[in-house]
Scaffold this motif. Structure first.
Motif, PDB file in Angstrom:
ATOM      1  N   MET A 132       0.838  -1.172   0.000  1.00 51.98           N
ATOM      2  CA  MET A 132       0.000   0.000   0.000  1.00 51.98           C
ATOM      3  C   MET A 132       0.888   1.242   0.000  1.00 51.98           C
ATOM      4  O   MET A 132       1.921   1.272   0.641  1.00 51.98           O
ATOM      5  CB  MET A 132      -0.909  -0.002   1.227  1.00 51.98           C
ATOM      6  CG  MET A 132      -1.696   1.267   1.312  1.00 51.98           C
ATOM      7  SD  MET A 132      -3.251   1.287   2.185  1.00 51.98           S
ATOM      8  CE  MET A 132      -4.161  -0.023   1.491  1.00 51.98           C
ATOM      9  N   LEU A 133       0.444   2.266  -0.711  1.00 48.74           N
ATOM     10  CA  LEU A 133       1.177   3.528  -0.776  1.00 48.74           C
ATOM     11  C   LEU A 133       0.448   4.596   0.031  1.00 48.74           C
ATOM     12  O   LEU A 133      -0.771   4.588   0.134  1.00 48.74           O
ATOM     13  CB  LEU A 133       1.301   3.991  -2.227  1.00 48.74           C
ATOM     14  CG  LEU A 133       2.084   3.080  -3.165  1.00 48.74           C
ATOM     15  CD1 LEU A 133       1.995   3.608  -4.585  1.00 48.74           C
ATOM     16  CD2 LEU A 133       3.521   2.957  -2.725  1.00 48.74           C
ATOM     17  N   ARG A 134       1.244   5.516   0.565  1.00 43.06           N
ATOM     18  CA  ARG A 134       0.692   6.632   1.329  1.00 43.06           C
ATOM     19  C   ARG A 134       1.131   7.926   0.660  1.00 43.06           C
ATOM     20  O   ARG A 134       2.319   8.166   0.449  1.00 43.06           O
ATOM     21  CB  ARG A 134       1.205   6.579   2.768  1.00 43.06           C
ATOM     22  CG  ARG A 134       0.670   7.682   3.665  1.00 43.06           C
ATOM     23  CD  ARG A 134       1.051   7.445   5.124  1.00 43.06           C
ATOM     24  NE  ARG A 134       2.476   7.228   5.321  1.00 43.06           N
ATOM     25  CZ  ARG A 134       3.363   8.183   5.618  1.00 43.06           C
ATOM     26  NH1 ARG A 134       2.960   9.426   5.755  1.00 43.06           N
ATOM     27  NH2 ARG A 134       4.630   7.891   5.795  1.00 43.06           N
ATOM     28  N   LYS A 135       0.170   8.780   0.309  1.00 46.35           N
ATOM     29  CA  LYS A 135       0.480  10.039  -0.356  1.00 46.35           C
ATOM     30  C   LYS A 135       1.163  10.981   0.619  1.00 46.35           C
ATOM     31  O   LYS A 135       0.676  11.224   1.715  1.00 46.35           O
ATOM     32  CB  LYS A 135      -0.802  10.681  -0.891  1.00 46.35           C
ATOM     33  CG  LYS A 135      -0.550  11.951  -1.666  1.00 46.35           C
ATOM     34  CD  LYS A 135      -1.855  12.496  -2.232  1.00 46.35           C
ATOM     35  CE  LYS A 135      -1.607  13.762  -3.013  1.00 46.35           C
ATOM     36  NZ  LYS A 135      -2.848  14.276  -3.605  1.00 46.35           N
ATOM     37  N   VAL A 166       7.837   6.264  -4.022  1.00 48.46           N
ATOM     38  CA  VAL A 166       7.415   6.181  -5.414  1.00 48.46           C
ATOM     39  C   VAL A 166       7.132   7.607  -5.855  1.00 48.46           C
ATOM     40  O   VAL A 166       6.450   8.352  -5.147  1.00 48.46           O
ATOM     41  CB  VAL A 166       6.152   5.303  -5.578  1.00 48.46           C
ATOM     42  CG1 VAL A 166       5.653   5.340  -7.006  1.00 48.46           C
ATOM     43  CG2 VAL A 166       6.435   3.879  -5.129  1.00 48.46           C
ATOM     44  N   VAL A 167       7.684   7.974  -6.998  1.00 52.49           N
ATOM     45  CA  VAL A 167       7.486   9.315  -7.528  1.00 52.49           C
ATOM     46  C   VAL A 167       6.667   9.204  -8.803  1.00 52.49           C
ATOM     47  O   VAL A 167       7.040   8.493  -9.732  1.00 52.49           O
ATOM     48  CB  VAL A 167       8.837  10.006  -7.826  1.00 52.49           C
ATOM     49  CG1 VAL A 167       8.611  11.379  -8.417  1.00 52.49           C
ATOM     50  CG2 VAL A 167       9.678  10.090  -6.569  1.00 52.49           C
ATOM     51  N   THR A 187       6.150   3.974   0.572  1.00 51.92           N
ATOM     52  CA  THR A 187       5.708   2.586   0.622  1.00 51.92           C
ATOM     53  C   THR A 187       5.215   2.268   2.024  1.00 51.92           C
ATOM     54  O   THR A 187       5.485   3.005   2.979  1.00 51.92           O
ATOM     55  CB  THR A 187       6.848   1.623   0.250  1.00 51.92           C
ATOM     56  OG1 THR A 187       7.944   1.831   1.135  1.00 51.92           O
ATOM     57  CG2 THR A 187       7.293   1.828  -1.190  1.00 51.92           C
ATOM     58  N   GLU A 188       4.501   1.180   2.144  1.00 44.35           N
ATOM     59  CA  GLU A 188       3.889   0.796   3.417  1.00 44.35           C
ATOM     60  C   GLU A 188       4.914   0.702   4.541  1.00 44.35           C
ATOM     61  O   GLU A 188       4.661   1.115   5.668  1.00 44.35           O
ATOM     62  CB  GLU A 188       3.184  -0.550   3.238  1.00 44.35           C
ATOM     63  CG  GLU A 188       2.342  -0.958   4.411  1.00 44.35           C
ATOM     64  CD  GLU A 188       1.531  -2.195   4.075  1.00 44.35           C
ATOM     65  OE1 GLU A 188       1.881  -3.260   4.600  1.00 44.35           O
ATOM     66  OE2 GLU A 188       0.582  -2.098   3.288  1.00 44.35           O
ATOM     67  N   ASP A 189       6.087   0.166   4.253  1.00 50.62           N
ATOM     68  CA  ASP A 189       7.111   0.015   5.284  1.00 50.62           C
ATOM     69  C   ASP A 189       7.997   1.253   5.412  1.00 50.62           C
ATOM     70  O   ASP A 189       8.932   1.270   6.201  1.00 50.62           O
ATOM     71  CB  ASP A 189       7.973  -1.214   5.002  1.00 50.62           C
ATOM     72  CG  ASP A 189       8.761  -1.102   3.709  1.00 50.62           C
ATOM     73  OD1 ASP A 189       8.670  -0.071   3.010  1.00 50.62           O
ATOM     74  OD2 ASP A 189       9.464  -2.069   3.374  1.00 50.62           O
ATOM     75  N   ALA A 190       7.695   2.301   4.633  1.00 50.70           N
ATOM     76  CA  ALA A 190       8.437   3.567   4.639  1.00 50.70           C
ATOM     77  C   ALA A 190       9.907   3.383   4.289  1.00 50.70           C
ATOM     78  O   ALA A 190      10.727   4.231   4.587  1.00 50.70           O
ATOM     79  CB  ALA A 190       8.276   4.295   5.968  1.00 50.70           C
TER      80      ALA A 190
END
Length: 68
Positions: free
Chosen positions: A1-4, A29-30, A22-25
């Motif tokens: 899962m991605l977080r904006k 992703v750009v 990313t979910e695990d930081a």
């Protein structure tokens, strides 16, 4: 899962350049505009499987401002 994390403040349609975590930081992703200029691509000398995108400075600046 991605977080904006940050997006283009001038975006009008919701699908503009954006910085995601990313979910695990552990990675980012750009989302941006694909670099197609042959001269710029030659300077980057990208290996197989990599690509380059242009991202407005405001996207990254917005993220770093939020981190202060």
């Amino acid at each position: 899962m991605l977080r904006k994390l940050s997006g283009d403040p001038d975006c009008k349609n919701g699908t503009c350049p954006t910085l995601w975590a990313t979910e695990d930081a552990g990675s980012y992703v750009v989302q941006g505009y694909v670099v197609t200029d042959p001269e710029r691509l030659a300077q980057l000398d990208l290996p197989e499987g990599e690509s380059a995108v242009l991202v407005p400075a405001a996207v990254l600046e917005g993220y770093f401002r939020a981190q202060r």
